[in-house]
Design a protein around this motif. Structure first.
Motif, PDB file in Angstrom:
ATOM      1  N   MET A 187      -8.392   8.210  -1.714  1.00  0.00           N
ATOM      2  CA  MET A 187      -8.080   7.083  -1.411  1.00  0.00           C
ATOM      3  C   MET A 187      -6.650   6.602  -2.001  1.00  0.00           C
ATOM      4  O   MET A 187      -6.606   5.499  -2.277  1.00  0.00           O
ATOM      5  CB  MET A 187      -9.211   6.205  -2.364  1.00  0.00           C
ATOM      6  N   ALA A 188      -5.843   7.674  -2.035  1.00  0.00           N
ATOM      7  CA  ALA A 188      -4.558   7.330  -2.301  1.00  0.00           C
ATOM      8  C   ALA A 188      -3.690   6.303  -1.675  1.00  0.00           C
ATOM      9  O   ALA A 188      -2.768   5.686  -1.972  1.00  0.00           O
ATOM     10  CB  ALA A 188      -3.697   8.709  -2.582  1.00  0.00           C
ATOM     11  N   ARG A 189      -4.246   6.134  -0.311  1.00  0.00           N
ATOM     12  CA  ARG A 189      -3.711   5.080   0.508  1.00  0.00           C
ATOM     13  C   ARG A 189      -3.759   3.729  -0.071  1.00  0.00           C
ATOM     14  O   ARG A 189      -3.321   2.771   0.501  1.00  0.00           O
ATOM     15  CB  ARG A 189      -4.198   5.031   2.009  1.00  0.00           C
ATOM     16  N   GLU A 190      -4.895   3.441  -0.852  1.00  0.00           N
ATOM     17  CA  GLU A 190      -5.271   2.094  -1.378  1.00  0.00           C
ATOM     18  C   GLU A 190      -4.543   1.984  -2.724  1.00  0.00           C
ATOM     19  O   GLU A 190      -4.627   0.637  -3.301  1.00  0.00           O
ATOM     20  CB  GLU A 190      -6.837   2.152  -1.361  1.00  0.00           C
ATOM     21  N   SER A 191      -4.077   2.849  -3.465  1.00  0.00           N
ATOM     22  CA  SER A 191      -3.443   2.881  -4.679  1.00  0.00           C
ATOM     23  C   SER A 191      -2.462   1.606  -4.893  1.00  0.00           C
ATOM     24  O   SER A 191      -1.982   1.226  -5.799  1.00  0.00           O
ATOM     25  CB  SER A 191      -3.006   4.198  -5.251  1.00  0.00           C
ATOM     26  N   HIS A 192      -1.673   1.544  -3.505  1.00  0.00           N
ATOM     27  CA  HIS A 192      -0.554   0.600  -3.933  1.00  0.00           C
ATOM     28  C   HIS A 192      -1.045  -1.025  -3.333  1.00  0.00           C
ATOM     29  O   HIS A 192      -0.074  -1.767  -3.431  1.00  0.00           O
ATOM     30  CB  HIS A 192       0.489   1.076  -2.882  1.00  0.00           C
ATOM     31  N   LEU A 193      -2.245  -1.368  -3.331  1.00  0.00           N
ATOM     32  CA  LEU A 193      -2.657  -2.529  -2.771  1.00  0.00           C
ATOM     33  C   LEU A 193      -2.408  -3.592  -3.815  1.00  0.00           C
ATOM     34  O   LEU A 193      -2.336  -3.304  -5.344  1.00  0.00           O
ATOM     35  CB  LEU A 193      -4.226  -2.390  -2.759  1.00  0.00           C
ATOM     36  N   THR A 194      -1.984  -4.826  -3.540  1.00  0.00           N
ATOM     37  CA  THR A 194      -1.615  -6.022  -4.444  1.00  0.00           C
ATOM     38  C   THR A 194      -2.961  -6.572  -4.543  1.00  0.00           C
ATOM     39  O   THR A 194      -4.111  -5.992  -3.815  1.00  0.00           O
ATOM     40  CB  THR A 194      -0.508  -6.797  -3.884  1.00  0.00           C
ATOM     41  N   GLY A 195      -2.910  -7.787  -4.876  1.00  0.00           N
ATOM     42  CA  GLY A 195      -4.138  -8.627  -5.093  1.00  0.00           C
ATOM     43  C   GLY A 195      -4.800  -8.914  -3.933  1.00  0.00           C
ATOM     44  O   GLY A 195      -6.045  -9.059  -3.711  1.00  0.00           O
ATOM     45  N   VAL A 196      -3.925  -9.750  -2.818  1.00  0.00           N
ATOM     46  CA  VAL A 196      -4.381  -9.932  -1.596  1.00  0.00           C
ATOM     47  C   VAL A 196      -5.046  -8.634  -0.900  1.00  0.00           C
ATOM     48  O   VAL A 196      -5.989  -8.702   0.011  1.00  0.00           O
ATOM     49  CB  VAL A 196      -3.502 -10.514  -0.670  1.00  0.00           C
ATOM     50  N   GLY A 197      -4.658  -7.469  -1.170  1.00  0.00           N
ATOM     51  CA  GLY A 197      -5.111  -5.965  -0.496  1.00  0.00           C
ATOM     52  C   GLY A 197      -6.412  -5.888  -1.318  1.00  0.00           C
ATOM     53  O   GLY A 197      -7.279  -5.525  -0.423  1.00  0.00           O
ATOM     54  N   VAL A 198      -6.700  -6.288  -2.427  1.00  0.00           N
ATOM     55  CA  VAL A 198      -8.134  -5.966  -2.832  1.00  0.00           C
ATOM     56  C   VAL A 198      -9.068  -6.810  -2.384  1.00  0.00           C
ATOM     57  O   VAL A 198     -10.101  -6.377  -2.098  1.00  0.00           O
ATOM     58  CB  VAL A 198      -7.906  -5.984  -4.506  1.00  0.00           C
ATOM     59  N   ALA A 199      -8.470  -8.226  -2.252  1.00  0.00           N
ATOM     60  CA  ALA A 199      -9.413  -9.118  -1.610  1.00  0.00           C
ATOM     61  C   ALA A 199      -9.781  -8.793  -0.171  1.00  0.00           C
ATOM     62  O   ALA A 199     -10.854  -8.827   0.118  1.00  0.00           O
ATOM     63  CB  ALA A 199      -8.760 -10.667  -1.658  1.00  0.00           C
ATOM     64  N   PHE A 200      -8.815  -8.367   0.399  1.00  0.00           N
ATOM     65  CA  PHE A 200      -9.131  -7.787   2.154  1.00  0.00           C
ATOM     66  C   PHE A 200      -9.959  -6.675   1.914  1.00  0.00           C
ATOM     67  O   PHE A 200     -11.226  -6.810   2.855  1.00  0.00           O
ATOM     68  CB  PHE A 200      -7.801  -7.423   2.682  1.00  0.00           C
ATOM     69  N   LYS A 201      -9.920  -5.603   1.187  1.00  0.00           N
ATOM     70  CA  LYS A 201     -10.968  -4.746   1.130  1.00  0.00           C
ATOM     71  C   LYS A 201     -12.271  -5.176   0.767  1.00  0.00           C
ATOM     72  O   LYS A 201     -13.297  -4.649   1.279  1.00  0.00           O
ATOM     73  CB  LYS A 201     -10.381  -3.558   0.183  1.00  0.00           C
ATOM     74  N   ASP A 235       4.546  -9.966  -3.401  1.00  0.00           N
ATOM     75  CA  ASP A 235       4.392  -9.294  -4.653  1.00  0.00           C
ATOM     76  C   ASP A 235       5.136  -8.120  -4.616  1.00  0.00           C
ATOM     77  O   ASP A 235       4.952  -7.128  -5.789  1.00  0.00           O
ATOM     78  CB  ASP A 235       2.676  -9.221  -4.790  1.00  0.00           C
ATOM     79  N   VAL A 236       6.051  -7.598  -3.602  1.00  0.00           N
ATOM     80  CA  VAL A 236       6.826  -6.473  -3.829  1.00  0.00           C
ATOM     81  C   VAL A 236       6.001  -5.254  -3.757  1.00  0.00           C
ATOM     82  O   VAL A 236       6.134  -4.348  -4.483  1.00  0.00           O
ATOM     83  CB  VAL A 236       7.714  -6.413  -4.793  1.00  0.00           C
ATOM     84  N   GLY A 237       4.764  -5.309  -3.093  1.00  0.00           N
ATOM     85  CA  GLY A 237       4.001  -4.058  -2.925  1.00  0.00           C
ATOM     86  C   GLY A 237       4.604  -2.854  -2.176  1.00  0.00           C
ATOM     87  O   GLY A 237       5.368  -3.262  -1.372  1.00  0.00           O
ATOM     88  N   LYS A 238       4.401  -1.784  -2.442  1.00  0.00           N
ATOM     89  CA  LYS A 238       4.941  -0.530  -1.861  1.00  0.00           C
ATOM     90  C   LYS A 238       4.605  -0.665  -0.520  1.00  0.00           C
ATOM     91  O   LYS A 238       3.482  -0.620  -0.082  1.00  0.00           O
ATOM     92  CB  LYS A 238       4.381   0.651  -2.638  1.00  0.00           C
ATOM     93  N   MET A 239       5.529  -0.096   0.298  1.00  0.00           N
ATOM     94  CA  MET A 239       5.280  -0.106   1.894  1.00  0.00           C
ATOM     95  C   MET A 239       4.922   1.110   2.280  1.00  0.00           C
ATOM     96  O   MET A 239       5.535   1.797   2.975  1.00  0.00           O
ATOM     97  CB  MET A 239       6.369  -0.462   2.623  1.00  0.00           C
ATOM     98  N   LEU A 240       3.652   1.568   1.627  1.00  0.00           N
ATOM     99  CA  LEU A 240       3.052   2.885   1.845  1.00  0.00           C
ATOM    100  C   LEU A 240       1.637   2.927   2.045  1.00  0.00           C
ATOM    101  O   LEU A 240       1.033   1.694   1.842  1.00  0.00           O
ATOM    102  CB  LEU A 240       3.398   3.991   0.547  1.00  0.00           C
ATOM    103  N   GLY A 241       0.997   3.705   2.515  1.00  0.00           N
ATOM    104  CA  GLY A 241      -0.510   3.756   2.750  1.00  0.00           C
ATOM    105  C   GLY A 241      -0.914   2.622   3.554  1.00  0.00           C
ATOM    106  O   GLY A 241      -0.444   2.099   4.567  1.00  0.00           O
ATOM    107  N   ASP A 242      -2.220   2.015   2.947  1.00  0.00           N
ATOM    108  CA  ASP A 242      -2.572   0.827   3.917  1.00  0.00           C
ATOM    109  C   ASP A 242      -1.722  -0.377   3.873  1.00  0.00           C
ATOM    110  O   ASP A 242      -1.894  -1.065   4.920  1.00  0.00           O
ATOM    111  CB  ASP A 242      -4.114   0.553   3.312  1.00  0.00           C
ATOM    112  N   ASN A 243      -1.063  -0.630   2.756  1.00  0.00           N
ATOM    113  CA  ASN A 243      -0.140  -1.676   2.834  1.00  0.00           C
ATOM    114  C   ASN A 243       0.873  -1.663   4.065  1.00  0.00           C
ATOM    115  O   ASN A 243       0.874  -2.728   4.647  1.00  0.00           O
ATOM    116  CB  ASN A 243       0.696  -1.355   1.485  1.00  0.00           C
ATOM    117  N   ARG A 244       1.390  -0.429   4.293  1.00  0.00           N
ATOM    118  CA  ARG A 244       2.229  -0.270   5.306  1.00  0.00           C
ATOM    119  C   ARG A 244       1.654  -0.615   6.815  1.00  0.00           C
ATOM    120  O   ARG A 244       2.407  -1.354   7.481  1.00  0.00           O
ATOM    121  CB  ARG A 244       2.953   1.107   5.248  1.00  0.00           C
ATOM    122  N   ILE A 245       0.315  -0.117   6.801  1.00  0.00           N
ATOM    123  CA  ILE A 245      -0.148  -0.528   8.375  1.00  0.00           C
ATOM    124  C   ILE A 245      -0.501  -1.839   8.368  1.00  0.00           C
ATOM    125  O   ILE A 245      -0.173  -2.472   9.386  1.00  0.00           O
ATOM    126  CB  ILE A 245      -1.491   0.672   8.334  1.00  0.00           C
TER     127      ILE A 245
END
Length: 557
Positions: A187-201, A235-245
């Motif tokens: 699940m390393a692709r999810e480790s960079h999620l910000t708050g809205v990413g967690v809400a999305f999941k 939120d300056v989330g990293k552009m890696l993993g699921d964030n990037r896609i």
């Protein structure tokens, strides 16, 4: 700012060995892709929604889904408690829209920065109780709200925490959804999620559980990616993993399916030009954040909730006025601070009673960029000190604040939190001196005795003027989005003709190169070398009115 120049230019023949996936037409970007995949083992090919992996454990995600399903089925009331920044607001709006679409009884709430402070707030709990909620869901906050969770439980309400901030040693007694709780390498692709990413999941998993394995719910989630893109970039989330896609597809939604974009966002954007992550960071997010910074957070929340064009236009007008006021106060505070700044230590610590809390973080960031060192900007009121920290290099804000807590500087009545290079605190004024000494000592240690932090700068590729063509710009866009973890390209530009210099202000200059139909205009901040070399490290390149513009980051020695 001291910058260490790191050329990373492999044998040009190696760039032809890239396997499948992304097709790049320009030599500089083929070299960039080789460099970045070789160095970071990045998978940059096939940025499709099909590559999104199912949500992992993320703490107690399954339990959270089950409780929300129960509340929807039984008609029980769900209270959404967000945060007052763009990430927190988009988190609330995203989950609110999904829950409403499933017939849930749901109420959105965002705290006031000045009245309520950060985290799950007592006023929020009181509002939830008054409204008759049985479940409180926190979004982009709550992971350190031990006492508030207990208060909510004592009032007979269940709490689901969704957050992405640093995990404390002791977790609140709640159902917790967090990308780094019980996570594994899969699940390393999810480790960079910000708050809205967690809400999305969470929303994605909820719709999947309610609608089986059909495709309709996936289309509904796709329509929410504009919110995901805004919250993550803001939120300056990293552009890696699921964030990037997901940010990439969020930008695609904004640009290619403008009619599907939330009415409020559409009204704020207005422009028909393509929107990039840079536009989110420099225009969209500041306007949304201005509402929270200036004590009128409901403006931004209502803007993203409304489906009425007239209402959206009115709210955008108010947000623009607020943002203008924010910028005015920011300029005034910076001017005052610069008049009496003390640069004797590798950490700048500014405490004033007249500082507007809403702009502390922005001002700290500006000072950090200007003086190349971590910065604390804080204000004192009623025996309490609220502060924002912005850092760089290997000064890890989250780690040093946790160390301060272990040393007893923060007690149960205080609060703190943050990320690697940004954070904040609220501490009793009697312990301010201890906190300052701890932060300064850490800055001395990690700065290796200097007063400024050196920033390593990696060159992605060399670049000649004749290579700046349609293929170059097409590749530039193909590899978007850029951001932390996958920064904007940095080139060693090699010019082959005369340069002209124009003075802008202070030590700010524009260097212009012109040959045939190509004009390149580059800004530079600092003393100019004499003569101006024809090789320079450049970044933030873009087209403006037919000309190439960008920044000179340094002149290699």
């Amino acid at each position: 700012m001291p910058i260490r120049y790191i050329p990373h230019l492999p044998d040009p023949g190696e760039i032809e060995k890239l396997d499948g996936g992304i097709i790049l037409k320009s030599r500089p970007f083929r070299q960039l892709l080789y460099n970045r995949r070789h160095k970071y083992d990045l998978d940059l090919r096939g940025l499709t929604l099909g590559k999104i992996m199912p949500s992992g454990n993320m703490g107690q995600l399954k339990e959270a889904v089950e409780r929300l399903r129960w509340a929807i089925r039984k008609g029980r009331r769900i209270f959404l408690h967000g945060d007052y920044d763009a990430d927190g607001i988009t988190s609330v709006v995203l989950l609110y829209r999904v829950l409403k679409s499933q017939g849930a009884k749901v109420f959105p709430f965002v705290p006031d920065r000045f009245k309520d402070g950060y985290g799950l707030s007592k006023r929020g709990i009181s509002e939830a109780k008054r409204w008759g909620a049985e479940i409180i869901v926190t979004l982009d906050c709550g992971i350190s709200s031990y006492q508030e969770v207990e208060l909510a439980r004592n009032e007979g309400m269940e709490v689901i925490i969704t957050d992405h901030h640093g995990l404390p040693d002791d977790l609140p007694n709640a159902i917790i959804v967090h990308p780094n709780l019980n996570s594994d390498l899969r699940m390393a692709r999810e480790s960079h999620l910000t708050g809205v990413g967690v809400a999305f999941k969470l929303a994605f998993s909820l719709l999947e559980s309610l609608n089986g394995h059909g495709e309709d719910y996936k289309r509904e989630m796709y329509k929410l990616l504009d919110l995901f893109a805004v919250g993550t970039v803001a939120d300056v989330g990293k552009m890696l993993g699921d964030n990037r896609i997901l940010v990439k597809h969020g930008l695609r939604l904004i640009n290619e399916f403008r009619g599907a974009v939330k009415v409020g966002l559409r009204e704020l954007i207005k422009s028909t030009d393509p929107i990039t992550e840079r536009d989110i960071g420099w225009y969209i997010a500041p306007h949304i954040n201005a509402a929270g910074r200036m004590g009128k957070v409901s403006l931004a929340l209502n803007l993203l909730l409304t489906d009425n064009g007239y209402t959206a236009r009115r709210l955008v007008g108010e947000l623009k006025k607020l943002n203008d006021e924010r910028k005015r106060r920011q300029r005034e505070l910076l001017s005052h601070i610069l008049g009496s700044v003390d640069l004797s230590e590798p950490l700048l610590f500014v405490v004033r009673e007249d500082i507007h809390e809403g702009i502390m973080g922005i001002v700290a960031g500006k000072l950090k960029d200007r003086f190349s060192r971590p910065v604390v900007v804080a204000t004192v009121k009623n025996g309490r000190v609220k502060g924002s920290i912005r850092s760089l290099g290997n000064f890890n804000v989250k780690e040093i604040l946790h160390k301060a807590a272990h040393r007893g500087i923060f007690t149960k009545d205080d609060s703190f939190g943050g990320h690697e290079h940004a954070g904040g605190f609220n501490v009793d004024a009697s312990r301010l001196r201890d906190l300052k000494e701890t932060l300064v000592a850490h800055a001395r240690k990690v700065s290796a005795g200097g007063t400024e932090f050196e920033i390593p700068l990696t060159i992605d590729a060399d670049l000649y003027p004749y290579e700046i063509d349609e293929n170059f710009w097409e590749d530039y866009d193909t590899l978007r989005p850029y951001g932390p973890g996958f920064p904007e390209p940095v080139f060693l530009l090699k010019l082959d003709g005369p340069l002209s210099i124009s003075h802008r202000y202070g030590e700010s200059y524009t260097i212009t190169y012109h040959r045939n139909s190509l004009t390149i205009k580059l800004t530079f901040e600092g003393p100019l070398p004499s003569p101006i070399p024809n090789e320079m490290v450049v970044g933030n390149l873009r087209i403006f009115r037919g000309e190439v513009i960008g920044e000179i980051l340094l002149f290699p020695h």
